[in-house]
Design an enzyme around this catalytic site. Structure first.
Site, PDB file in Angstrom:
ATOM      1  N   ARG A  55      -8.769   0.169   5.332  1.00 20.18           N
ATOM      2  CA  ARG A  55      -8.601   0.505   3.917  1.00 20.18           C
ATOM      3  C   ARG A  55      -9.516  -0.308   3.003  1.00 20.18           C
ATOM      4  NH1 ARG A  55      -4.330   3.485   1.865  1.00 20.18           N
ATOM      5  NH2 ARG A  55      -2.814   4.207   3.398  1.00 20.18           N
ATOM      6  N   LYS A  84      -0.232 -10.378   7.994  1.00 17.95           N
ATOM      7  CA  LYS A  84       0.073  -9.002   8.406  1.00 17.95           C
ATOM      8  C   LYS A  84      -1.234  -8.432   8.931  1.00 17.95           C
ATOM      9  CE  LYS A  84       1.452  -4.428   6.720  1.00 17.95           C
ATOM     10  NZ  LYS A  84       1.726  -3.582   5.529  1.00 17.95           N
ATOM     11  N   TYR A 120     -13.369  -2.971  -1.476  1.00 18.06           N
ATOM     12  CA  TYR A 120     -14.522  -2.330  -2.123  1.00 18.06           C
ATOM     13  C   TYR A 120     -15.730  -3.254  -2.276  1.00 18.06           C
ATOM     14  CZ  TYR A 120     -17.381   0.480  -5.272  1.00 18.06           C
ATOM     15  OH  TYR A 120     -18.422   1.181  -5.823  1.00 18.06           O
ATOM     16  N   TYR A 130      -2.980 -10.273   4.327  1.00 24.18           N
ATOM     17  CA  TYR A 130      -2.883  -8.888   4.791  1.00 24.18           C
ATOM     18  C   TYR A 130      -4.283  -8.395   5.111  1.00 24.18           C
ATOM     19  CZ  TYR A 130      -1.668  -3.849   4.631  1.00 24.18           C
ATOM     20  OH  TYR A 130      -1.489  -2.514   4.920  1.00 24.18           O
ATOM     21  N   THR A 166       0.829  -1.211   0.000  1.00 28.05           N
ATOM     22  CA  THR A 166       0.000   0.000   0.000  1.00 28.05           C
ATOM     23  C   THR A 166       0.858   1.254   0.000  1.00 28.05           C
ATOM     24  OG1 THR A 166      -1.628  -1.212   1.306  1.00 28.05           O
ATOM     25  CG2 THR A 166      -1.858   1.178   1.225  1.00 28.05           C
ATOM     26  N   THR A 167       1.915   1.242   0.807  1.00 30.44           N
ATOM     27  CA  THR A 167       2.784   2.413   0.967  1.00 30.44           C
ATOM     28  C   THR A 167       3.507   2.767  -0.326  1.00 30.44           C
ATOM     29  OG1 THR A 167       3.057   1.801   3.282  1.00 30.44           O
ATOM     30  CG2 THR A 167       4.632   3.361   2.420  1.00 30.44           C
ATOM     31  N   ILE A 195       5.732  -5.131   9.689  1.00 24.80           N
ATOM     32  CA  ILE A 195       5.992  -4.551   8.373  1.00 24.80           C
ATOM     33  C   ILE A 195       5.670  -3.077   8.518  1.00 24.80           C
ATOM     34  CG2 ILE A 195       5.319  -4.490   5.946  1.00 24.80           C
ATOM     35  CD1 ILE A 195       4.792  -7.497   6.128  1.00 24.80           C
TER      36      ILE A 195
END
Length: 295
Positions: A142, A166, A111, A137, A48-49, A208
């Site tokens: 998000r 994660k 979504y 994850y 994501t980052t 992480i």
């Protein structure tokens, strides 16, 4: 299938951009070397980052190949391969060049809000298609859906190449439930810098980290001390030194905060791709004031 050691500090690496919005490979090289020099345990590419949704397929491939080349097998590289179309992901897993990659990290579908059974079947399909160990994850803030402890444990038991999660739900009760009932060889990694020591104290194996993009040495120290049983002391010191900076880094979203930090350290341009934008001038000045304390 070879095993991957995920104990310790993983960094969710940013993607630096030039002023014209192209990928800044010179800065990316500096960042990778920065982590190698500061004992980061492994690098996560295309998370994501990394602003991955704004990268083209070619850019994703080029970025990963560049990182693998720069790392040169010195530490593991984990690759983000996530999405909300299971069939497309299965196809990707069969066709991506995974040379130099130790594991994949795959976010829960976003979504479209699958049920727990939908999440289970999604990850079973990915597990069957993946040539590498898979890290789940879970980041409901998000994606809009929380993968429960029951679903995570079901996957851990049923899919032998799903090796870790994660966890970024922020729910320590849920995280504890996973750790307490995890089958042998399945691990929990913190996906939230702020609760790293709490997760390790419960039996997690590391983090992480976003913050480690700018302060890898300090995060290595934090994780090492927590893993050695000094979680409370490590947490007190980090909160005293970096508590304000932790808050400022996320106040206008990720990776805007950490890119501002890296820019102020002279490592990258302060560029993000739309729809993300740099932090406001007010936040920039507050971050600048805070990092001045560290020379």
């Amino acid at each position: 299938m070879s095993k991957v050691d995920l104990r310790g500090l993983g960094v969710a690496l940013i993607t630096p951009f030039e002023e014209d919005n192209s990928v800044d490979y010179e800065a990316l090289s500096r960042l990778v070397q920065f982590h190698l020099e500061n004992s980061t345990d492994y690098i996560v590419a295309l998370g994501t980052t990394a602003e991955t949704p704004t990268l083209s397929k070619k850019e994703k491939n080029d970025v990963v190949r560049f990182i693998v080349e720069q790392v040169n097998s010195k530490i593991p590289v984990v690759m983000g391969v996530g999405g909300n179309n299971t069939a497309d992901l299965v196809d990707d897993l069969k066709n991506i060049d995974f040379s130099g990659i130790s594991a994949i990290l795959s976010v829960t579908p976003y979504y479209n809000k699958p049920t727990q059974e939908g999440l289970y079947q999604h990850y079973c399909a990915l597990s069957q298609a993946s040539p590498l160990p898979v890290i789940l994850y879970n980041v409901p803030g998000r994606t809009g859906v929380n993968m429960t402890a029951e679903t995570t444990l079901r996957l851990a038991r049923d899919c032998s190449n799903i090796v870790a999660v994660k966890e970024a739900s922020g729910d320590l009760d849920q995280i504890k439930a996973i750790i307490d009932s995890a089958p042998e060889g399945f691990h929990v990694i913190s996906g939230d810098d702020a609760i790293t020591t709490d997760v390790i104290a419960l039996g997690g194996i590391g983090v992480i980290s976003v913050f480690a993009n700018a302060f890898p040495g300090e995060m290595v120290w934090l994780v090492k001390n927590a893993l050695e049983g000094n979680a409370a002391d490590a947490r007190r010191k980090m909160n005293a030194d970096f508590g304000t900076l932790f808050h400022l880094m996320f106040v206008e979203g990720n990776p805007a905060g950490v890119k501002c930090l890296l820019h102020l350290k002279g490592m990258i341009h302060n560029k993000l791709r739309l729809p993300l934008v740099p932090v406001s001038e007010k936040t920039l000045q507050e971050i600048k004031k805070e990092i001045a304390k560290f020379g």
